[in-house]
Structure formats: C-alpha cells, structure tokens
Design an enzyme around this catalytic site. Structure first.
Site, PDB file in Angstrom:
ATOM      1  N   CYS A 115       0.563  -1.175  -0.441  1.00 53.30           N
ATOM      2  CA  CYS A 115      -0.069  -0.083  -0.271  1.00 53.30           C
ATOM      3  C   CYS A 115       0.853   1.357   0.047  1.00 53.30           C
ATOM      4  O   CYS A 115       0.480   1.989  -0.639  1.00 53.30           O
ATOM      5  CB  CYS A 115      -1.059   0.119   1.100  1.00 53.30           C
ATOM      6  SG  CYS A 115       0.162  -0.172   2.422  1.00 53.30           S
ATOM      7  N   HIS A 272      -0.961   1.460   7.538  1.00 56.27           N
ATOM      8  CA  HIS A 272      -1.617   1.203   6.236  1.00 56.27           C
ATOM      9  C   HIS A 272      -1.210   2.803   5.947  1.00 56.27           C
ATOM     10  O   HIS A 272      -1.643   3.740   6.348  1.00 56.27           O
ATOM     11  CB  HIS A 272      -2.720   0.924   5.498  1.00 56.27           C
ATOM     12  CG  HIS A 272      -3.682   1.438   4.451  1.00 56.27           C
ATOM     13  ND1 HIS A 272      -3.360  -0.459   3.794  1.00 56.27           N
ATOM     14  CD2 HIS A 272      -4.438   1.884   3.790  1.00 56.27           C
ATOM     15  CE1 HIS A 272      -4.098  -0.003   3.000  1.00 56.27           C
ATOM     16  NE2 HIS A 272      -4.611   0.870   2.383  1.00 56.27           N
ATOM     17  N   ASN A 296      -7.050   6.210   0.111  1.00 57.91           N
ATOM     18  CA  ASN A 296      -7.315   5.091   0.710  1.00 57.91           C
ATOM     19  C   ASN A 296      -6.948   3.775  -0.562  1.00 57.91           C
ATOM     20  O   ASN A 296      -7.692   4.056  -1.974  1.00 57.91           O
ATOM     21  CB  ASN A 296      -7.976   4.634   1.407  1.00 57.91           C
ATOM     22  CG  ASN A 296      -7.192   2.940   1.362  1.00 57.91           C
ATOM     23  OD1 ASN A 296      -7.015   2.250   1.537  1.00 57.91           O
ATOM     24  ND2 ASN A 296      -8.845   2.444   2.294  1.00 57.91           N
ATOM     25  N   ASP A 599      68.757  -8.310  -7.651  1.00 56.97           N
ATOM     26  CA  ASP A 599      69.598  -8.836  -8.589  1.00 56.97           C
ATOM     27  C   ASP A 599      68.860  -9.929  -9.653  1.00 56.97           C
ATOM     28  O   ASP A 599      69.430 -10.733 -10.635  1.00 56.97           O
ATOM     29  CB  ASP A 599      71.336  -9.417  -8.129  1.00 56.97           C
ATOM     30  CG  ASP A 599      71.385 -10.482  -7.427  1.00 56.97           C
ATOM     31  OD1 ASP A 599      69.808 -10.756  -7.508  1.00 56.97           O
ATOM     32  OD2 ASP A 599      71.949 -10.843  -6.621  1.00 56.97           O
TER      33      ASP A 599
END
Length: 713
Positions: A115, A272, A296, A599
């Site tokens: 949501c 929500h 909503n 070397d």
C-alpha cells in the site's frame, strides 16, 4: 511467443567503479539520458519484436515463481498456488494502457502488502509532468503493441529506464496485485511490475514507507513529521508543499503486528499508507475550517467521521463550494478536518522535489549534491558515536555554509544556514531473499575547528574523542533513508554517516539539499609515503656480528632462498610469545624475496637480507605500539593507525583492499601479515618513485613492464 535473450556485459570490482564514473561524466543517469536497466534498450527490443511479429518476453524478470517471491510468495507457498501469468490481451478484448489520463482511481490494492507504493502512485497522478517522467508517453495496447512497456525510475542517484513485458500474475482470470477500479487500465499494474523487477521480486515490495516510492518516482528527498509533535504551522507547510508539487503520504503506527491493517471504529486502517491529495478551507457555520483530502489505495474503505463522504457537515456547506471539492461516495478518497487528521494519524511524509523535477521558475529551487559511499568491515564500517575506537574510520564529508537564511524564512532571531541531510542505504530490498534487510543507520555533524579549516583530510580518532557533535539524525533507524532539516551558523562542518554498530556492511547515498549555496566535498587522505632515504650499506660496512649470523643462516652459497627465509623468520618469531601468528607462509616469504631481490636471482644476498632484517625490526616496534589491547594481533582499525605510523597515507579504498587481503576472518591482523603488507607497500612506493621520472605522479607502462611488475610484486 518470443523470448528476448539479454546478454549484458558486466564489469566487476574496481573496473565497474571506473566505468560507472566515466558514464556519470558523460551525463548518463540523468532523467533525459536514463541508464538502460540491465542493458535492455526498449526501442531496439520493441522494433525487433514488431519486425519478427512476436510478443516480448523478459528473460531478465521471467514469468516464474522466483519473480513472485522467496518466502510468503515463494515457489512452495499456498498463496501462489493457481497463479498464471497472462497478458492483458488474454484477459480483455480491448485492454487500455491509460484511459482519459491517469487518475487516482486507477490504483487499487491487490493481495500484496505494498500500500505504501500504491499511495505514492496515487500521489503521482496529481502532477502530470512528474507522472510522465515515470510513465513515458506513447505506450499502448493498440498502435505498435509488442508486449513490451517501459518506465523510468530513480535509483540511488541515477535514473534508469526499466523494460517489462506485460505478462501479469493472475488468478481466476483477475489480476492478483494492483489493478484499476474499472479493470480495463493496466499502466499501474505494469508500473508495479517494473518496480518489482528492480527490487528483485513482488514479495520484496511487501511493507515499506511511502517515502521510498516518492523518492524513486521523483529523485526528491523526504521529510518526516511526528503528528503527535506537529509544529504549529504544519497546515501551512502542507499547503506550501502541495503548491510546490511535493508528494505527501501518512499512516497510523502500530504497536503490535496483530494490529497491522486492523480497521478503527472510524474506518481508518492501521499500519496502512494513505496519500494526501489536497488541502482546502471551507466555510462551515460562519467559520473557516481546514480540511485534508486523503486517498486509500484499497478504494472502498473510507473514513466515517466528520467531513466523510456522507457526513452531515457537507449539508451546511455552500453547494458550489462542495462541488468544487468533488465529494464522491466510496471511491477511496475522502475529506477530514485537519484537527481529526492530527488526532487520528501518527506520521506524515513530505517528498520535496528537486529542481529538475519541478520544472518551474516560480518556485524556490534546492541546491543539491550527492555522494555515493560504502561501509566495509574492518576499514570504513566504524559504527556510531557509541563506538569511539572505530567511529572515526567511517566515511567523512565536509559541508561549507556561507550564506545565511533570508530573514523572513524562520521565526528565530539568530541567523543561520539551513540545509537538509538525507542518508540512504542502497539495494536492501533486493537482498531480502538472501536474508539481509535494512541496517540501522544515521549520521552526526561536527564543526571543524578554526585550525583545521580548509584542510581536506580525514579526521582521526583524537578529534572525535575531544569534540561533541553539533547536530545528528533524530534517530538511528532501520529505514532505507533517514533525513533531517538542520540549521547551523556559517562555518565548516563534517558529516559522518554510519551504521549503528561497527562492521555492518552496505552501500549508501548521502544527499545535501540547501536553499542557499553551500560547498561540499568528500574527505579522504591523499596517497603518499613519507619514507626515509634508503641507506644501502656495502658488504664492508655491515656489522661483523650480522655477517656472522648471515653466514650461519645462508649456508655454503651465502644466499638465502625462499625456503630458508621462511625457516629463519619462523624460528625468530616463535621466540616472541606475545605475538599471535601462524608463521610466515612460503608464499609470504616468496613475495618478500621477489620484492627485495635486486639482482633477480630469486635469493637474498647479504646486503638484501640486511635491508629486510632492519625493516622487520622496525615493523615489530610499530606492531607492538599499536597492539593496544596487547592481544598479540592488531584489529583492522589498529592496522590503519599502524600503517600511518609507518609513514604511509592511504585513501579509504586502499585501506579496504589491504584489510581484505591481509586480515583474518575475525578482522585480526597477525604480525606476519603486517610485515608482508608493509614490505609490499614500501617497495611499491619506491618502484613508483624510480619510474616517475617526470615527478608528475603518473607512470606509463607497456604490457611487458606491467606484467613484470605485477606478477612478482
């Protein structure tokens, strides 16, 4: 049905970072030049499908169980039983992408707990310009239809163009997840699919904050308000935010998981996400009343208190004014008084849009800067201020405040500079399927003392032990982003972003938003080595006692081989009972011989062994000094201080590489690894100095020289 085989070429590690920086310099990642996500080119793929007369199927996010989820929506979940992936053309005879423009009623929640995402999509429909940045024009199920669609999302500092096919999860012929109220529009369902793709699965979208989606649709930054502690001018803030095109969302906190999505007696849903879609004043019984309009995503569950769709208050409002507010029944959208809004809801999120999103000369634009960074165990993941021994190793950023706020911007009489800091952790939703979730993150702000002003150096432990922070994030919290509006006097400040505990790894984005211009920079030490001139003694100058020792160790050939060096060093180190070590490995000794052998015969002569011997003695002194807890080994963070004491200044990336290579799984550094690290560092610096004949800090290699140096370094 066609399957478009995507074979992107990926860079890894350091090469990936170099390539990404080059892309950024070329302007890739801006909205007008979005990066093709996973290398998928919408126009090319669509043209290929049309040419071949086939419908696109996305192999990068295929219509299979793992695209749905990994646990609740995993392959063996009862919730996914019976799900079939179908195209809108298989569900309806005349599906539509968008009908008469995108509206808030195009978004109704399905079986997924996203949501928070749908509330953001609903807010998106209020601003057509912003909507079509995310949902590009020219997409249809009729003209040029090829089963392929695309959307543009902001992802951690850059815009990406995300391609999806139109195979959607269905059950019994209906969409399982988001759908339109009319059932014939599919833009919102396809946008949800694109968002699921960048996050790894549909299940990864379950649970979240509206601010996440707000920011991914706009590139903006979100501010939070605790409505139980709402500022007195919050309604004015909301009005101005809506006028500026900001996106707003709100929710009711829950204290128990059993309350999640429980419905209150006034028909509000706990836990929500709602979107705030408007704010207006109406005349009611001779007085002006502040109203808030909510949306909503469920559609049918609406507020039943004062100013709800069928409440008596509307009967006492002028019909024209009521019509202007478009009060409709059971469409998921409703009005409520601002007083009830403060009382019923607990959290408000406002997403402030960046200048490129606003596209308006009449609005005050933000000045924005962002930096990408990482927290890595043992090198840059120091934890919060509660861990003073390691806090200083976190990434550091400097902000220089010069211009004070306008006099009418704030009520305070004291002048100051306002800015907004936002710290975001990256890719955590995508990693949920591997058991990783959001880390607890936050930041602290310190004022730079006058004597350190203007110095672009990473501040060390002693500074933070002696200085308190001037500001900090309100909370350390396990959200994708934490942000705070801060006001401080002009000056230089250091921002230290961190996880709450040390050694928590992650990538992050740090953003600065200011109304006035402010200078920012990432702090890091410049790479350099303060090495003494190397004094090489001739054989005649070497101490006779050392010559005698060497003769005993070297044998008849008077040279020390790799195997002999291992025996010698391990015999010596075994006498130091205070050192934790597994002994020098043959590979470590081979590395030392390769680095010291002048070397090229693969052995160390008297002079070469004398140089190595003296270095090891010096390294032992440093090691013991920085083994602060006398454990016989150094922590990764003690190692960083020891390297600097040995004369090396390295940037944080090199410290990361060193800890990766030379530390044990518990991040401890043994003496043998410490020696190998310093020998390698010193030798490589000296090699570079010899090769840098122009003294410009740049050395050019042909392939042979590069291989010769790196194969034996």
């Amino acid at each position: 049905m066609a399957e478009e085989l995507i074979t992107p070429v990926y860079c890894t590690g350091v090469s990936a970072q170099v390539q990404k920086q080059r892309d950024k310099e070329l302007g890739l990642g801006r909205h007008e030049n979005a990066i093709k996500y996973l290398g998928q080119d919408y126009e090319n793929l669509r043209a290929r499908c049309l040419q071949n007369g086939v419908l696109f199927q996305d192999d990068a996010f295929p219509p299979v169980s793992h695209s749905l989820g990994f646990k609740e929506l995993g392959p063996n979940s009862s919730k996914t039983y019976g799900i079939k992936w179908k195209r809108p053309t298989e569900l309806l005879s005349n599906p539509q992408f968008i009908v008469d423009g995108a509206t808030r009623t195009d978004i109704c929640q399905g079986a997924l707990g996203d949501c928070w995402l749908l509330a953001a999509i609903a807010s998106l429909t209020l601003n057509e310009t912003i909507l079509h940045r995310v949902v590009p024009y020219g997409q249809s199920f009729q003209e040029g239809y090829a089963g392929i669609f695309h959307f543009q999302l902001w992802q951690f500092g850059e815009w990406v163009d995300v391609v999806v096919d139109d195979l959607l999860p269905t059950k019994d012929g209906k969409l399982v997840f988001v759908h339109s109220a009319q059932g014939n529009e599919f833009w919102s369902a396809l946008l949800e699919k694109a968002y699921a793709k960048v996050n790894g699965s549909y299940e990864a979208l379950s649970g979240g904050c509206t601010s996440e989606a707000f920011e991914d649709f706009t590139g903006g930054v979100t501010e939070w308000y605790d409505l139980q502690k709402a500022p007195s001018d919050l309604y004015q803030i909301i009005l101005k935010a809506l006028e500026r095109g900001s996106l707003l969302g709100c929710s009711i906190n829950i204290s128990d998981i059993r309350d999640l999505e429980a419905i209150t007696f006034k028909n509000l849903v706990r836990g929500h996400a709602y979107s705030v879609t408007d704010a207006k004043q109406v005349t009611y019984q001779g007085q002006r009343v502040n109203l808030i309009r909510m949306r909503n995503p469920w559609g049918e569950v609406e507020w039943k208190g004062p100013w709800s769709d069928n409440s008596y208050e509307w009967n006492k409002v002028d019909p024209y004014e009521r019509e202007q507010l478009r009060v409709k029944m059971e469409d998921g959208e409703f009005w409520m008084s601002f007083r009830d809004f403060i009382r019923e809801f607990t959290k408000l999120e406002i997403c402030n849009l960046t200048p490129d999103a606003l596209k308006s000369r009449t609005l005050r634009n933000w000045n924005t800067t962002f930096y990408e960074g990482t927290w890595r165990r043992g090198s840059t993941a120091g934890g919060c201020r509660n861990y003073p021994a390691t806090f200083w190793v976190n990434p550091q950023f400097k902000i220089r405040l010069e211009e004070v706020d306008d006099a009418d911007d704030y009520d305070s009489r004291e002048s100051g500079c306002s800015f907004l800091l936002a710290l975001m952790q990256k890719h955590r939703r995508r990693e949920r399927r591997f058991g990783r979730d959001m880390e607890t993150i936050g930041f602290a702000v310190y004022q730079v003392p006058r004597e350190l002003a203007g110095q672009p150096v990473h501040l060390k432990r002693d500074f933070f032990l002696a200085n308190a922070s001037r500001a900090q994030s309100e909370h350390f919290i396990n959200l994708r982003e934490v942000s705070n509006r801060i006001r401080l006097p002009p000056g230089e400040y250091i921002v230290v972003p961190s996880t709450f505990e040390p050694n928590k790894e992650g990538d992050f984005l740090l953003r600065f938003f200011s109304e006035k211009k402010a200078g920012t920079q990432e702090l890091d030490d410049q790479i350099q080595a303060n090495l003494p001139d190397e004094k090489v003694l001739s054989e005649e100058e070497i101490d006779d006692n050392f010559k005698t020792l060497f003769s005993k160790l070297a044998g008849d050939d008077m040279e020390i081989s790799v195997k002999e060096l291992q025996t010698i060093l391990n015999r010596i180190i075994s006498k130091h009972k205070d050192l934790r070590t597994n002994g020098f490995s043959l590979e470590s000794c081979r590395s030392m011989v390769n680095l010291m052998d002048r070397d090229g015969n693969g052995k160390l002569g008297l002079v070469e062994f004398n140089i190595l011997w003296n270095r090891i003695r010096n390294y032992l002194t440093i090691f013991r000094k920085f083994d602060l807890d006398k454990s016989g080994s150094m922590s990764a963070y003690e190692m960083r201080m020891a390297i600097e004491a040995a004369g090396f200044k390295l940037n944080k990336k090199l410290h990361e590489l060193i800890i990766t290579r030379y530390s044990e799984p518990d991040l401890a550094v043994d003496f043998d690894n410490f020696v190998c690290c310093l020998v390698r560092l010193e030798t490589m610096f000296r090699f570079f100095k010899i090769l840098d004949t122009d003294l410009d800090g740049v050395v050019t290699f042909d392939l042979f020289k590069w291989l010769q140096l790196t194969m034996f370094a």
